[in-house]
Design an enzyme around this catalytic site. Sequence first.
Site, PDB file in Angstrom:
ATOM      1  N   ASP A 165      -4.741  -0.542   9.471  1.00  0.00           N
ATOM      2  CA  ASP A 165      -5.829   0.367   9.842  1.00  0.00           C
ATOM      3  C   ASP A 165      -7.004   0.154   8.880  1.00  0.00           C
ATOM      4  OD1 ASP A 165      -5.068   1.473   7.471  1.00  0.00           O
ATOM      5  OD2 ASP A 165      -4.179   3.279   8.347  1.00  0.00           O
ATOM      6  N   ASP A 216      -1.306  -1.245   5.578  1.00  0.00           N
ATOM      7  CA  ASP A 216      -1.279  -0.755   6.952  1.00  0.00           C
ATOM      8  C   ASP A 216      -2.346  -1.464   7.777  1.00  0.00           C
ATOM      9  OD1 ASP A 216       0.660   1.051   6.286  1.00  0.00           O
ATOM     10  OD2 ASP A 216      -0.735   2.717   5.951  1.00  0.00           O
ATOM     11  N   ASP A 270      -8.214   1.907   6.349  1.00  0.00           N
ATOM     12  CA  ASP A 270      -7.922   2.053   4.925  1.00  0.00           C
ATOM     13  C   ASP A 270      -7.144   0.850   4.398  1.00  0.00           C
ATOM     14  OD1 ASP A 270      -9.231   4.384   4.541  1.00  0.00           O
ATOM     15  OD2 ASP A 270      -7.473   5.678   4.866  1.00  0.00           O
ATOM     16  N   GLU A 311       0.841  -1.195   0.000  1.00  0.00           N
ATOM     17  CA  GLU A 311       0.000   0.000   0.000  1.00  0.00           C
ATOM     18  C   GLU A 311       0.882   1.253   0.000  1.00  0.00           C
ATOM     19  OE1 GLU A 311      -2.390   0.243   3.523  1.00  0.00           O
ATOM     20  OE2 GLU A 311      -3.071   2.279   3.105  1.00  0.00           O
TER      21      GLU A 311
END
Length: 636
Positions: free
Chosen positions: A503, A501, A505, A428
């Site tokens: 998280d 990541d 997103d 990402e």
Amino acid sequence: MPAQITKTSSYTAKDIQVLEGLEPVRKRPGMYIGSTDASGLHHLITEILDNSVDEALAGHATEIWVEANEDGSASVKDNGRGIPVDKHPKTGTSALELTMTKLHAGGKFGDTAYKVSGGLHGVGASVVNALSDWLEVEVHRDSFAWVQKYKRGVPEWPVKKTDPVKDTGTKTTFLPDKSMFTTTEWNLKNIEDSIRNRAYLIAGLTFHLKNPSGLTKTFYFEGGIKSLVAHNNHEKQTLNTVVYFKKDTDDISAEIALQYNDGISENVESFVNVIKTPDGGTHLTGFRIGLTRAINDYAKKIGLQKEVVDAITGEDTREGLTAAIFVKLPTNSIQFESQTKTKLNNPEAQGFMAQLTNQGLNTYFEENPGEARKILEKVTLATRARLAARAAKDAVLRKGALEGSSLPGKLADCSEKDASLCEIYLVEGDSAGGTAKGARDRKYQAILPIGGKILNTERAHLDKIIKFEELKDLIIALGAGIGETTNIDKLRYHRIIIMTDADVDGSHIATLLMTFFYRHLPQVIQNGYLYIALPPLYKIQLGKEIKYAYNDEEKDKIVSEINGSKFTVSRYKGLGEMNSDQLRETTMDPETRTLKQVTIENAEETDNVFTTLMGEDVPARKKFIQTYAQFASLDI
Ligand code: 0RA
């Protein structure tokens, strides 16, 4: 009690015979139930269950009770006629005992045309008995209860006539033999799925499932396979009401239910008697032939352009199609392609299904022109999209791009050429991509940065996908092509690792990538090539020493162990916060990293999850996320 002992010893000769009879089963259980893992264990239940289902199919039972008991045993009870208990004229042994102790003796009394042992291997109750620590059968028949108990397949005593009763039926309770299986723990979900499948097929039969804590669930589907199709589509936007037709003859019967949704995938489940045929076979081929013919005929009839009609392929008629087809054949005539009974081979099923499907649809189109028009629009859209995708792909192919002769500029490739040794990290963001390049072993690890949210491909056609730069790069880097021309042997990496990541997103991007593979390159998942990297969540620093924790529990454990010393805990917000050395050590070095393999445990379940997460039904998605948020690291 001496009398008891005498009785037991007088049984010895027959015991030996019985033991011989079932010995092969205990020697090679896998030959009879497929395997000795959880799947084999659950075959024990379906074997016994299908004997009761057969009794219901023959029209004699209306209810079946299944119980997973607290002591690890399971019971199946039905309200059928009860297994016959009369003595065999030659051997003097009760028919019940023969059923339970002789290989293949089960279910051979009635011999009605539709009698089919639906279990995967169709081996009957004696196999279950052989693989059980103990088994007890209780038959209600001829105004009395009759019972017999066995230890590892050997009767403890002859069939006993006990209390007077008014009802009829059969109840079998057994405890799987721990020494025969790698696990003997019942999976209630697995049992429930087996029951639900059967409930859908036999409209009007009621199943009750009781779990060890006493909770009972009931399964009854008035509509049979019509309900199954409605259930498989329940979270999708549908184009028509469920269409249903059936035909009975002396030699073969069939039922068909179908409904289109606005998606692009096909979901056709096929069954023969109570057996699911995941690999289809002649009945499925016949259904497809009939469907293509009916749609082509109708397209001609309403005056669609000849070029369009001629371009429609069978595949186009199945985009967004959800269906269930169910063929009933006499037991003694069923032919399967393989021992595992996953593909039907009876040639007569093909013509019968083709004709029934064609006729049924003709009538339906005739009577429902509005719905017919919607289906036809959907099919021709699929045709046009397929032609457009081919044109787009041809154009790219001409430039040599999809062939891999010019790899995308963003790809940092590895030097190794043997795909089985190669890995590609889909990372990402460009900055994390840079860190990953510094962290990799360039001999066998390639890096492809993925810049943010890619296209949601849940319902996207190929032409759109190929135009999306990020996905085009990915397809080219992988080298296996896409769509009709996919050749998985050309895949350039046997480990495709999604690294995002930790998280929201990041999870979203990972889900979008998984959706792309699931819908458009499923071979990657089927072959076990897709993985998720697990970067650490916390850094715990103690002087110069750094420890990493991958979840809260680990962090708490580490912190409790170094209590008292001076340390700092920081939470990683993204991959970008690590330097190359840290990223290598924690997430990329095969010696120290953890990867989660993406598998398709249950394709239908997965399909539902993807539809919910990536489809357009926002309330359904919200509900799913609210329900399952606590299991956020879901292993699909
Ligand atoms: C053969 C003949 C008859 C019943 C059954 C088999 C039977 C087997 C099982 C296995 C589980 N539940 C079952 N229920 C019935 C009856 C023949 C007759 O009564 O005429």
